[in-house]
Write a protein that holds these residues in place. Structure first.
Motif, short mmCIF file in Angstrom:
data_model
loop_
_atom_site.label_atom_id
_atom_site.label_comp_id
_atom_site.label_asym_id
_atom_site.label_seq_id
_atom_site.Cartn_x
_atom_site.Cartn_y
_atom_site.Cartn_z
N MET A 100 31.21 -35.39 -85.07
CA MET A 100 32.50 -35.96 -85.99
C MET A 100 33.48 -34.90 -85.84
O MET A 100 34.80 -35.31 -86.13
N PHE A 101 33.37 -33.55 -85.27
CA PHE A 101 34.30 -32.58 -85.51
C PHE A 101 34.51 -32.16 -83.86
O PHE A 101 33.60 -32.07 -83.06
N ALA A 102 35.83 -31.81 -83.62
CA ALA A 102 36.13 -31.12 -82.44
C ALA A 102 36.76 -29.79 -82.74
O ALA A 102 37.66 -29.51 -83.20
N TYR A 103 36.33 -28.75 -81.86
CA TYR A 103 36.89 -27.51 -81.93
C TYR A 103 38.06 -27.56 -80.62
O TYR A 103 37.54 -27.73 -79.58
N SER A 104 39.40 -27.56 -81.13
CA SER A 104 40.52 -27.61 -80.29
C SER A 104 40.57 -26.43 -79.53
O SER A 104 41.29 -26.56 -78.42
N GLY A 105 40.34 -25.41 -79.98
CA GLY A 105 40.84 -24.15 -79.35
C GLY A 105 42.20 -23.71 -79.67
O GLY A 105 42.81 -22.56 -79.19
N LEU A 106 42.78 -24.14 -80.69
CA LEU A 106 43.91 -23.92 -81.28
C LEU A 106 43.85 -22.56 -81.96
O LEU A 106 42.73 -22.42 -82.88
N THR A 107 44.94 -21.63 -81.97
CA THR A 107 44.93 -20.60 -82.88
C THR A 107 45.48 -21.00 -84.16
O THR A 107 45.76 -21.84 -84.44
N LYS A 108 45.28 -19.77 -85.00
CA LYS A 108 45.52 -20.13 -86.62
C LYS A 108 47.18 -20.32 -86.40
O LYS A 108 47.65 -21.45 -87.47
N ASP A 109 47.87 -19.64 -85.74
CA ASP A 109 49.35 -19.76 -85.59
C ASP A 109 49.80 -21.14 -85.37
O ASP A 109 50.80 -21.91 -85.45
N GLN A 110 49.19 -21.75 -84.13
CA GLN A 110 49.25 -23.20 -83.79
C GLN A 110 49.02 -24.01 -84.79
O GLN A 110 49.46 -25.01 -85.12
N VAL A 111 47.75 -23.95 -85.49
CA VAL A 111 47.24 -24.66 -86.42
C VAL A 111 48.31 -24.84 -87.65
O VAL A 111 48.80 -25.81 -88.05
N ASP A 112 48.81 -23.61 -88.05
CA ASP A 112 50.03 -23.49 -89.03
C ASP A 112 51.03 -24.35 -88.29
O ASP A 112 51.86 -24.73 -89.42
N ALA A 113 51.53 -24.23 -87.19
CA ALA A 113 52.71 -24.89 -86.54
C ALA A 113 52.63 -26.40 -86.73
O ALA A 113 53.44 -27.32 -86.97
N MET A 114 51.19 -27.05 -86.38
CA MET A 114 50.95 -28.28 -86.58
C MET A 114 51.07 -28.78 -87.80
O MET A 114 51.67 -29.89 -88.13
N GLU A 116 53.07 -27.26 -90.36
CA GLU A 116 54.51 -27.21 -90.95
C GLU A 116 55.57 -28.21 -90.00
O GLU A 116 56.39 -28.85 -90.64
N LYS A 117 55.41 -28.35 -88.75
CA LYS A 117 56.22 -29.26 -87.81
C LYS A 117 55.78 -30.66 -87.87
O LYS A 117 56.46 -31.51 -87.86
N HIS A 118 54.42 -30.94 -87.72
CA HIS A 118 54.01 -32.38 -87.49
C HIS A 118 53.18 -32.93 -88.68
O HIS A 118 52.81 -34.12 -88.48
N HIS A 119 52.92 -32.11 -89.74
CA HIS A 119 52.39 -32.67 -90.72
C HIS A 119 50.70 -33.09 -90.44
O HIS A 119 50.04 -33.95 -90.96
N ILE A 120 50.19 -32.33 -89.65
CA ILE A 120 48.61 -32.77 -89.13
C ILE A 120 48.02 -31.23 -89.56
O ILE A 120 48.33 -30.23 -89.30
N TYR A 121 47.03 -31.68 -90.12
CA TYR A 121 46.19 -30.81 -91.00
C TYR A 121 44.67 -30.52 -90.31
O TYR A 121 44.03 -31.82 -90.08
N CYS A 122 44.33 -29.46 -89.98
CA CYS A 122 42.93 -29.16 -89.66
C CYS A 122 42.55 -27.65 -89.97
O CYS A 122 43.46 -27.10 -90.52
N THR A 123 41.26 -27.27 -89.69
CA THR A 123 40.90 -26.01 -90.31
C THR A 123 41.75 -25.02 -89.64
O THR A 123 42.13 -25.10 -88.43
N GLY A 124 41.76 -23.80 -90.33
CA GLY A 124 42.35 -22.57 -89.66
C GLY A 124 41.77 -22.04 -88.37
O GLY A 124 42.76 -21.53 -87.45
N ASP A 125 40.58 -22.65 -88.05
CA ASP A 125 40.06 -22.24 -86.51
C ASP A 125 40.38 -23.51 -85.64
O ASP A 125 39.90 -23.31 -84.51
N GLY A 126 41.31 -24.42 -85.88
CA GLY A 126 41.37 -25.59 -85.06
C GLY A 126 40.45 -26.63 -84.82
O GLY A 126 40.71 -27.51 -84.09
#
Length: 150
Positions: A100-114, A116-126
């Motif tokens: 049910m979950f996918a590790y996207s490989g996004l960094t914490k900064d990228q997660v934060d940008a998602m 703030e900019k796109h209102h998409i929420y995932c865990t801090g580890d992407g």
């Protein structure tokens, strides 16, 4: 079987002193001990009612398969939408994972940008909940991921 809602709640206690905290903890342990020793029976009864009836069992299996197939198709759609958006990153890991979950490989900064900019929420580890990815929002999610990973 994973049954949710068996016991829900939290109790927070703020004590004035370490001694008082210890006394409260001692009493709380006395209260919770019977709860752990005598779990509720309704979960077991639900499972028994499903597995003791061949039609219900088959319905359960079919529903699990349907859910797994949908999540798999959303993984494929997300990877394709990322490629269609022009991402040059490899997203093979999205379709190689299961569950049910996918590790996207996004960094914490990228997660934060998602967030703030796109209102998409995932865990801090992407980690992304694939159950929340639908045919209606997969392109939006892919475009957001592409935006923050350029």
């Amino acid at each position: 079987f994973g049954l949710y809602g068996q016991r829900v709640g939290a109790l927070s206690v703020v004590a004035g002193t370490p001694e008082e905290a210890g006394a409260v903890l001692s009493q709380m342990k006395l209260v919770i001990r019977p709860m752990y020793s005598n779990p509720p029976r309704h979960g077991t009864r639900i499972v028994t009612s499903i597995l003791s009836d061949p039609k219900r069992t088959q319905d359960f299996i079919d529903q699990c398969k349907s859910m797994a197939d949908r999540i798999h198709s959303m993984r494929t759609a997300l990877k394709q939408a990322l490629e269609d958006a022009g991402s040059t990153h490899s997203w093979d890991h999205i379709t190689k994972q299961i569950g049910m979950f996918a590790y996207s490989g996004l960094t914490k900064d990228q997660v934060d940008a998602m967030r703030e900019k796109h209102h998409i929420y995932c865990t801090g580890d992407g980690r992304i909940s694939m159950a929340g990815v639908t045919s209606n929002n997969v392109d939006y999610i892919a475009n957001a991921i592409h935006d923050v990973t350029k």
